[in-house]
Design a protein around this motif. Structure first.
Motif, PDB file in Angstrom:
ATOM      1  N   ARG A  11      44.507 -83.514  31.100  1.00 22.52           N
ATOM      2  CA  ARG A  11      45.501 -83.320  30.113  1.00 22.52           C
ATOM      3  C   ARG A  11      45.317 -84.154  29.160  1.00 22.52           C
ATOM      4  O   ARG A  11      45.034 -85.416  29.281  1.00 22.52           O
ATOM      5  N   SER A  13      46.997 -85.591  25.519  1.00 19.45           N
ATOM      6  CA  SER A  13      48.214 -85.873  24.818  1.00 19.45           C
ATOM      7  C   SER A  13      47.941 -86.606  23.510  1.00 19.45           C
ATOM      8  O   SER A  13      47.130 -87.701  23.673  1.00 19.45           O
ATOM      9  N   ARG A  15      50.359 -88.721  20.858  1.00 19.86           N
ATOM     10  CA  ARG A  15      51.770 -89.114  20.175  1.00 19.86           C
ATOM     11  C   ARG A  15      51.644 -89.846  18.895  1.00 19.86           C
ATOM     12  O   ARG A  15      50.982 -90.602  18.680  1.00 19.86           O
ATOM     13  N   GLU A  61      50.543 -81.774  23.569  1.00 20.91           N
ATOM     14  CA  GLU A  61      50.183 -82.115  24.974  1.00 20.91           C
ATOM     15  C   GLU A  61      49.665 -80.452  25.172  1.00 20.91           C
ATOM     16  O   GLU A  61      50.172 -79.533  25.187  1.00 20.91           O
TER      17      GLU A  61
END
Length: 116
Positions: A11, A13, A15, A61
């Motif tokens: 995963r 991700s 931000r 994501e």
């Protein structure tokens, strides 16, 4: 069992903190990236979120079948556009790559609450 299957899914991700002024351009880029990425064979999903607590936050994501799939994606021209958005960030973005070896669903809640 293949080596990637033993390693699990990845995963990814990111931000990113952007001024509202820069968000329009960043959203345009990231929406295009999302559309192109989701059809890659080893992409399980790709999602784009806007912060509910902080309107200056965008989060991208992605979930990949394995490490090699992610590494291949990171080398693409599509991902180069993600790097462009990262450079637009006003503070250092949070970037993580998490290896998922197991995942459960409602069964865990049922087990915890004693309802098998």
């Amino acid at each position: 069992m293949k080596k990637e299957e033993r390693q699990g899914q990845i995963r990814a991700s990111i931000r990113i903190h952007l001024s509202l002024k820069k968000q329009r351009e960043a959203l345009e880029i990231l929406k295009s990236v999302r559309e192109q990425t989701k059809v890659e064979p080893d992409c399980i999903y790709t999602r784009l979120y806007r912060g509910s607590d902080d309107e200056n936050i965008l989060m991208l994501e992605e979930l990949w079948r394995g490490e090699q799939a992610l590494l291949n994606h990171l080398k693409t021209d599509i991902y180069r556009r993600v790097l462009l958005v990262i450079e637009m960030s006003e503070i250092q973005p949070e970037i993580s790559f998490d290896r998922i070896l197991a995942s459960d669903g409602i069964e865990t809640i049922k087990k915890a609450r004693g309802k098998y």
